[in-house]
Scaffold this motif. Structure first.
Motif, PDB file in Angstrom:
ATOM      1  N   HIS A   4       0.830  -1.207   0.000  1.00 46.40           N
ATOM      2  CA  HIS A   4       0.000   0.000   0.000  1.00 46.40           C
ATOM      3  C   HIS A   4       0.863   1.256   0.000  1.00 46.40           C
ATOM      4  O   HIS A   4       0.623   2.187  -0.795  1.00 46.40           O
ATOM      5  N   LEU A   5       1.875   1.288   0.860  1.00 44.06           N
ATOM      6  CA  LEU A   5       2.730   2.475   0.942  1.00 44.06           C
ATOM      7  C   LEU A   5       3.550   2.664  -0.331  1.00 44.06           C
ATOM      8  O   LEU A   5       3.721   3.797  -0.816  1.00 44.06           O
ATOM      9  N   VAL A   6       4.049   1.569  -0.883  1.00 49.00           N
ATOM     10  CA  VAL A   6       4.804   1.664  -2.142  1.00 49.00           C
ATOM     11  C   VAL A   6       3.905   2.170  -3.266  1.00 49.00           C
ATOM     12  O   VAL A   6       4.314   2.997  -4.098  1.00 49.00           O
ATOM     13  N   ALA A   7       2.659   1.691  -3.307  1.00 52.69           N
ATOM     14  CA  ALA A   7       1.727   2.136  -4.351  1.00 52.69           C
ATOM     15  C   ALA A   7       1.459   3.640  -4.255  1.00 52.69           C
ATOM     16  O   ALA A   7       1.207   4.306  -5.276  1.00 52.69           O
ATOM     17  N   LEU A   8       1.524   4.183  -3.044  1.00 53.62           N
ATOM     18  CA  LEU A   8       1.351   5.631  -2.866  1.00 53.62           C
ATOM     19  C   LEU A   8       2.599   6.407  -3.289  1.00 53.62           C
ATOM     20  O   LEU A   8       2.528   7.625  -3.467  1.00 53.62           O
ATOM     21  N   GLY A   9       3.727   5.714  -3.404  1.00 50.33           N
ATOM     22  CA  GLY A   9       4.969   6.373  -3.823  1.00 50.33           C
ATOM     23  C   GLY A   9       6.052   6.413  -2.767  1.00 50.33           C
ATOM     24  O   GLY A   9       7.132   6.968  -2.998  1.00 50.33           O
ATOM     25  N   HIS A  10       5.823   5.797  -1.594  1.00 51.10           N
ATOM     26  CA  HIS A  10       6.819   5.819  -0.522  1.00 51.10           C
ATOM     27  C   HIS A  10       7.963   4.842  -0.838  1.00 51.10           C
ATOM     28  O   HIS A  10       7.727   3.706  -1.259  1.00 51.10           O
ATOM     29  N   TRP A  68      10.871  -4.885  -3.075  1.00 54.16           N
ATOM     30  CA  TRP A  68      10.569  -3.660  -3.797  1.00 54.16           C
ATOM     31  C   TRP A  68      11.818  -2.810  -4.029  1.00 54.16           C
ATOM     32  O   TRP A  68      11.762  -1.805  -4.748  1.00 54.16           O
ATOM     33  N   GLY A  69      12.930  -3.188  -3.400  1.00 53.71           N
ATOM     34  CA  GLY A  69      14.175  -2.437  -3.569  1.00 53.71           C
ATOM     35  C   GLY A  69      14.170  -1.093  -2.868  1.00 53.71           C
ATOM     36  O   GLY A  69      14.905  -0.179  -3.265  1.00 53.71           O
ATOM     37  N   ILE A  70      13.344  -0.960  -1.816  1.00 48.79           N
ATOM     38  CA  ILE A  70      13.322   0.315  -1.101  1.00 48.79           C
ATOM     39  C   ILE A  70      14.326   0.285   0.045  1.00 48.79           C
ATOM     40  O   ILE A  70      14.863  -0.755   0.398  1.00 48.79           O
ATOM     41  N   ALA A  80       7.107   7.412   5.663  1.00 49.58           N
ATOM     42  CA  ALA A  80       5.997   6.634   6.215  1.00 49.58           C
ATOM     43  C   ALA A  80       6.503   5.770   7.356  1.00 49.58           C
ATOM     44  O   ALA A  80       7.677   5.375   7.374  1.00 49.58           O
ATOM     45  N   ILE A  81       5.616   5.482   8.299  1.00 45.75           N
ATOM     46  CA  ILE A  81       5.963   4.621   9.432  1.00 45.75           C
ATOM     47  C   ILE A  81       4.907   3.517   9.529  1.00 45.75           C
ATOM     48  O   ILE A  81       3.702   3.784   9.558  1.00 45.75           O
ATOM     49  N   PHE A  82       5.394   2.279   9.583  1.00 49.52           N
ATOM     50  CA  PHE A  82       4.535   1.115   9.810  1.00 49.52           C
ATOM     51  C   PHE A  82       4.663   0.742  11.281  1.00 49.52           C
ATOM     52  O   PHE A  82       5.702   0.287  11.727  1.00 49.52           O
ATOM     53  N   ALA A  83       3.599   0.970  12.041  1.00 52.32           N
ATOM     54  CA  ALA A  83       3.575   0.625  13.465  1.00 52.32           C
ATOM     55  C   ALA A  83       3.012  -0.779  13.624  1.00 52.32           C
ATOM     56  O   ALA A  83       2.036  -1.147  12.969  1.00 52.32           O
ATOM     57  N   ALA A  84       3.621  -1.574  14.506  1.00 59.31           N
ATOM     58  CA  ALA A  84       3.291  -2.994  14.611  1.00 59.31           C
ATOM     59  C   ALA A  84       1.911  -3.262  15.182  1.00 59.31           C
ATOM     60  O   ALA A  84       1.395  -4.363  15.054  1.00 59.31           O
ATOM     61  N   ASN A  85       1.290  -2.274  15.820  1.00 60.06           N
ATOM     62  CA  ASN A  85      -0.105  -2.432  16.238  1.00 60.06           C
ATOM     63  C   ASN A  85      -0.759  -1.059  16.316  1.00 60.06           C
ATOM     64  O   ASN A  85      -0.092  -0.020  16.186  1.00 60.06           O
ATOM     65  N   ASP A  86      -2.073  -1.043  16.510  1.00 57.07           N
ATOM     66  CA  ASP A  86      -2.795   0.223  16.473  1.00 57.07           C
ATOM     67  C   ASP A  86      -2.474   1.116  17.667  1.00 57.07           C
ATOM     68  O   ASP A  86      -2.450   2.343  17.538  1.00 57.07           O
ATOM     69  N   ASP A  87      -2.257   0.522  18.848  1.00 62.50           N
ATOM     70  CA  ASP A  87      -1.883   1.343  20.000  1.00 62.50           C
ATOM     71  C   ASP A  87      -0.609   2.134  19.697  1.00 62.50           C
ATOM     72  O   ASP A  87      -0.519   3.333  19.998  1.00 62.50           O
TER      73      ASP A  87
END
Length: 339
Positions: free
Chosen positions: A177-183, A212-214, A244-251
Motif C-alpha cells: 500500500h505504501l509503495v503504491a502511494l509512492g513511498h 521492492w528495492g526500497i 511513512a511509518i509502519f507501526a506494529a499495532n494500532d496502540d
C-alpha cells in the motif's frame, strides 16, 4: 410450560417420538457422523417438542468427554490475546462446548506447564494456547500431553496443531500500500521481538521492502504501547527522513500520531502512519487510521473446529491460516513532495 420434577422428559421419550432407538438419540446429541439427515431432523424436532435437556454429567460419563476446551492466555490485557479468547468462547458456545480459561500474567508464578496440568486435571477435552512469546512455546514442548493441544502462533509447528491470522500477509499488504502511494523510505516500529506476531510482522516487512528495492532502515523496537510511541515521536528533533511509518499495532500507531501532532508534524501531510489490528477506535481517531484488520471471529471458529476434529479423531490439517484485510483510511497519503 417446561416439565418439572418426575415429569422431566428423558432420552427414551425423545426416541419414542422420533421413532428411533435411544442410542440413535445419544449419537445425534454427541454429533456422531454417519447419521442420516432425515433421522437427525426427526430427533432434533422431538428434542424441541419435549424441551429436552440432556444430563451433561451422564453425557460426559457415557462419552468420556466433558465438552470443555481449556484456553491458556498469555498477556490477557493485550488486544490480540483478549480478542482471541472472546472469539474462541463464542465459537465454542455455538458448538455446544464450554471454555475454561487460565490467564498467565508477566511475572506470574504459574508456568505454561502448571496451566496445562490444571486444565487436564479439570477434565478438559482439548487445550488451546494463546502464547505470544517464543519462550512460552519452547516451554510447552517439554510438557507431556494427554489431550489435543493447539497453539495460536504465526508459523506452522511440527509439535502442535496451529492456527493463526496471516501476519506475513498483513505486513506485506502494508508495504504494498505504501509503495503504491509512492513511498520508498519506510520506518518500522515493531513490537517486542520475543513476541511471535511481532517477529513475523518484522520479518515480512523486511522481506517485502527488499523485494521492492526500497531503503532498508533499522527498525525501532517498541513494546506495543501508545506511550512508547508517543515518547518516541516527542523525542524527534526533526521530521524523520522516512516518509511513512509502519507501526506494529494500532496502540503504537495512535500514540505515534499523537506525539507527531504535539511536535507539530502533520499526518499524513508530512508523514504517513499505518497500524495493525483495526481496534474499534481506529476508525474514530484523527486522522482515522489505515490499518490491517485481523478477523478474530474466523480465528476462533477455526480453533474450535480444529480441536473438535482432533477430539473426534477426524482428519484435520496441521495448520490453518486466516487471511487479513487492509483497511485504508486517512492516515496515509502520497509522500511529501509527490503531490
Amino acid at each position: 410450560m417446561a416439565n418439572v420434577g418426575s415429569d422431566k422428559p428423558n432420552i427414551r421419550q425423545v426416541a419414542a417420538i422420533a421413532g428411533v432407538s435411544h442410542m440413535t438419540v445419544s449419537r445425534v446429541l454427541n454429533d456422531y457422523p454417519n447419521i442420516k439427515p432425515e433421522t437427525r431432523r426427526r430427533v432434533l424436532e422431538a428434542i424441541e417438542e419435549l424441551d429436552y435437556r440432556p444430563n451433561l454429567v451422564a453425557r460426559a460419563l457415557a462419552t468420556q468427554r466433558s465438552r470443555r476446551i481449556g484456553v491458556i492466555v498469555e498477556s490477557p490485557v493485550a488486544h490480540g490475546p483478549t480478542s482471541i479468547l472472546r472469539a474462541v468462547e463464542l465459537a465454542a458456545r455455538e458448538a455446544d462446548y464450554s471454555v475454561t480459561p487460565i490467564a498467565l500474567y508477566e511475572g506470574d508464578a504459574m508456568t505454561p506447564h502448571d496451566a496445562v496440568d490444571s486444565l487436564t486435571t479439570q477434565g478438559v477435552d482439548a487445550i488451546c494456547v494463546v502464547a505470544p512469546r517464543s519462550s512460552s512455546v519452547a516451554a510447552l514442548r517439554r510438557v507431556p500431553m494427554s489431550v489435543p493441544l493447539l497453539v495460536v502462533k504465526a508459523d506452522p509447528d511440527p509439535t502442535f496443531l496451529t492456527v493463526s491470522i496471516d501476519q506475513h500477509a498483513g505486513a506485506t499488504l502494508v508495504v504494498d500500500h505504501l509503495v503504491a502511494l509512492g513511498h520508498r523510505d519506510i520506518l518500522h516500529i515493531s513490537g517486542p521481538l520475543d513476541w511471535l506476531d511481532a517477529r513475523a510482522r518484522e520479518r515480512a516487512f523486511h522481506t517485502r521492502a527488499k523485494s521492492w528495492g526500497i531503503r532498508e532502515r533499522p527498525i525501532v523496537v517498541g513494546d506495543w504501547s501508545a506511550d512508547f510511541a508517543y515518547d518516541f515521536a516527542i523525542g524527534l528533533q526533526r521530521l524523520p527522513e522516512a516518509t511513512a511509518i509502519f507501526a506494529a499495532n494500532d496502540d503504537t500507531a495512535i500514540g505515534l500520531i499523537h506525539g507527531l501532532h504535539d511536535r507539530g508534524f502533520d499526518v499524513p501531510g508530512e508523514i504517513s502512519v499505518v497500524g495493525f489490528d483495526d481496534v474499534p477506535l481506529a476508525r474514530h481517531f484523527l486522522p482515522p487510521l489505515t490499518t490491517v484488520r485481523q478477523d478474530f471471529q474466523a480465528l476462533g471458529g477455526a480453533v474450535v473446529e480444529m480441536l473438535r476434529a482432533a477430539i473426534e479423531q477426524r482428519e484435520l490439517p496441521p495448520y490453518t491460516r486466516i487471511p487479513t484485510e487492509l483497511v485504508v483510511r486517512d492516515s496515509t497519503a502520497k509522500p511529501r513532495g509527490a503531490r
